[in-house]
Write a protein that holds these residues in place. Structure first.
Motif, mmCIF file in Angstrom:
data_model
loop_
_atom_site.group_PDB
_atom_site.id
_atom_site.type_symbol
_atom_site.label_atom_id
_atom_site.label_comp_id
_atom_site.label_asym_id
_atom_site.label_seq_id
_atom_site.Cartn_x
_atom_site.Cartn_y
_atom_site.Cartn_z
ATOM 1 N N UNK A 376 15.685 4.138 -13.732
ATOM 2 C CA UNK A 376 15.052 3.169 -12.828
ATOM 3 C C UNK A 376 14.324 3.877 -11.695
ATOM 4 N N UNK A 377 14.946 4.919 -11.149
ATOM 5 C CA UNK A 377 14.314 5.685 -10.072
ATOM 6 C C UNK A 377 13.037 6.368 -10.563
ATOM 7 N N UNK A 378 13.102 6.908 -11.791
ATOM 8 C CA UNK A 378 11.926 7.583 -12.332
ATOM 9 C C UNK A 378 10.776 6.596 -12.548
ATOM 10 N N UNK A 379 11.087 5.425 -13.059
ATOM 11 C CA UNK A 379 10.054 4.416 -13.278
ATOM 12 C C UNK A 379 9.476 3.918 -11.957
ATOM 13 N N UNK A 380 10.354 3.710 -10.985
ATOM 14 C CA UNK A 380 9.882 3.256 -9.671
ATOM 15 C C UNK A 380 8.959 4.293 -9.042
ATOM 16 N N UNK A 381 9.299 5.584 -9.212
ATOM 17 C CA UNK A 381 8.431 6.640 -8.693
ATOM 18 C C UNK A 381 7.081 6.641 -9.373
ATOM 19 N N UNK A 382 7.073 6.414 -10.684
ATOM 20 C CA UNK A 382 5.810 6.360 -11.437
ATOM 21 C C UNK A 382 4.975 5.174 -10.983
ATOM 22 N N UNK A 383 5.600 4.018 -10.862
ATOM 23 C CA UNK A 383 4.876 2.811 -10.446
ATOM 24 C C UNK A 383 4.353 2.929 -9.016
ATOM 25 N N UNK A 384 5.119 3.610 -8.166
ATOM 26 C CA UNK A 384 4.716 3.729 -6.758
ATOM 27 C C UNK A 384 3.366 4.419 -6.631
ATOM 28 N N UNK A 385 3.074 5.339 -7.544
ATOM 29 C CA UNK A 385 1.784 6.042 -7.484
ATOM 30 C C UNK A 385 0.741 5.395 -8.390
ATOM 31 N N UNK A 386 1.098 5.112 -9.636
ATOM 32 C CA UNK A 386 0.109 4.626 -10.596
ATOM 33 C C UNK A 386 -0.020 3.103 -10.609
ATOM 34 N N UNK A 387 0.836 2.412 -9.902
ATOM 35 C CA UNK A 387 0.771 0.954 -9.880
ATOM 36 C C UNK A 387 -0.291 0.426 -8.928
ATOM 37 N N UNK A 388 -1.550 0.623 -9.266
ATOM 38 C CA UNK A 388 -2.661 0.139 -8.436
ATOM 39 C C UNK A 388 -3.385 -0.972 -9.187
ATOM 40 N N UNK A 389 -4.165 -1.741 -8.465
ATOM 41 C CA UNK A 389 -4.902 -2.823 -9.093
ATOM 42 C C UNK A 389 -5.837 -2.293 -10.174
ATOM 43 N N UNK A 390 -6.019 -3.088 -11.206
ATOM 44 C CA UNK A 390 -6.864 -2.769 -12.370
ATOM 45 C C UNK A 390 -6.225 -1.764 -13.312
ATOM 46 N N UNK A 391 -5.029 -1.269 -12.985
ATOM 47 C CA UNK A 391 -4.374 -0.336 -13.908
ATOM 48 C C UNK A 391 -3.408 -1.150 -14.780
#
Length: 391
Positions: A376-391
């Motif tokens: 969960x921590x790894x996914x949250x870290x990934x989303x925190x950076x790559x989770x931008x609009x249009x992605x």
């Protein structure tokens, strides 16, 4: 001990430094080291990571904090100002290179005390150069992030509506900055002898590997806190100022630049302008001892598709480029209009998936609860950076 007073004093002193820069633009500041006292050093100590790896002396944060911490910080101030401080060599280690299972890249680990002193000097340099750095520079700067850089790329590209992108790559930038030219550029703004001397010592400190110390004539202090701002200072002269003061006034169309540390792109409305920049780019960097990678540096046709081209099966526009882990490309909005989209670079995504898979294979003996928490921590870290609009 009321440490809040220390931070207030630090803020006041930095504000005075910034005011001196604004009051005397283009002049070099002679008196800076007097700002660094034991309270300033304490703030630098508070800003230094405590969980970092140990340097050649084997002393970490826990060991350093034992005993008379205040006396150690005062001694550090005294050694700095008297010129008696000896910059220790950095310990070289190798870590896996991103995207590779076999290749490794070297990093340097300074001693904990050296990190504190580098942070103290960085706190002096920041207010000076924040007054002169351009707003299209985002790497290693207060209040600026990679997300702001990619947002700017999208906005600037939409603004010129069509264009050509120069996607540049500097070969081994941090390892090849010539010391003599860096000191020359630094001296145009900072002529305080104490600050110049300590930076010179860091540049010449050397790297220890397998018990041997090697000295280089190029490159910023590896792994050091001071390295990012020194690299920004150098590229500000080599690239940023040159682009704004020399290049842009000679271009016929609109243009922009976005830089994050040593990653930079230049956008031009007209291909003729982009071609002219491409011809002189390598020469400009060679003048300062740097090399533009001939294969990785490329000119991308990033022109927006014609307005009526949304009719039909075509859903993507001309060209694409990758910057800070995101692929930028023209796409259709829900209303059928062309816009700049961004999504995770396929290589970065593949790298993340492989890393997750490897972690799962190595931790199958963990309980399901422990695995769930870690993943969960790894996914949250990934989303925190790559989770931008249009992605």
């Amino acid at each position: 001990m009321d440490t809040q007073k220390f931070w207030d004093t630090l803020s006041t002193k930095q504000r005075r430094i910034a005011e001196a820069v604004r009051k005397h633009p283009g002049e070099s500041l002679v008196s800076l080291a007097h700002h660094i006292d034991v309270e300033w050093m304490y703030c630098a100590y508070e800003l230094t990571r405590r969980d970092g790896a140990k340097g050649i002396d084997g002393v970490g944060a826990e060991e350093y904090e034992k005993g008379d911490l205040w006396g150690k910080l005062q001694s550090l101030v005294d050694h700095l100002k008297s010129g008696n401080y000896r910059a220790p060599a950095v310990r070289r280690v190798y870590i896996p290179k991103a995207g590779s299972t076999t290749e490794k890249r070297p990093i340097g680990i300074p001693t904990y005390e050296d990190k504190i002193l580098q942070r103290a000097v960085q706190l002096v340099l920041e207010p000076i150069y924040e007054e002169v750095f351009y707003d299209f520079s985002y790497g290693f700067r207060l209040g600026r992030s990679a997300h702001q850089a990619i947002d700017r790329i999208r906005n600037e590209s939409m603004n010129i509506k069509s264009g050509y992108i120069i996607d540049m790559d500097i070969s081994k930038y941090f390892d090849t900055i010539p010391h003599d030219k860096l000191r020359e550029i630094l001296g145009r703004r900072v002529s305080d002898g104490v600050i110049q001397r300590i930076i010179g010592k860091w540049l010449n400190a050397g790297v220890m590997e397998r018990g041997d110390v090697r000295y280089n004539t190029a490159g910023t202090p590896q792994g050091g806190v001071i390295s990012p701002i020194l690299s920004n200072i150098y590229l500000h002269e080599v690239l940023d100022s040159w682009f704004v003061e020399t290049v842009q006034p000679r271009l016929e169309g609109k243009s922009f630049m976005v830089r994050y540390a040593d990653d930079a792109i230049i956008g031009c409305e007209k291909k003729e302008d982009a071609d002219r920049i491409m011809k002189v780019l390598a020469l400009r960097f060679a003048k300062y001892g740097l090399t533009i990678h001939p294969e990785k540096t490329k000119l991308v046709d990033f022109t927006r598709p014609e307005r009526d081209s949304h009719i039909g099966p075509k859903v993507h526009g001309n060209g694409s480029f990758t910057f800070l882990g995101f692929k930028h490309y023209w796409m259709k909005s829900r209303k059928g209009r062309w816009m700049v989209g961004r999504k995770t670079d396929s290589k970065r995504l593949s790298r993340s998936l492989k890393a997750i898979g490897q972690w799962c294979r190595e931790h199958r003996h963990y309980s399901r609860k422990e695995q769930h928490k870690a993943l969960s921590k790894k996914l949250q870290g990934h989303y925190a950076y790559y989770g931008v609009s249009l992605n």
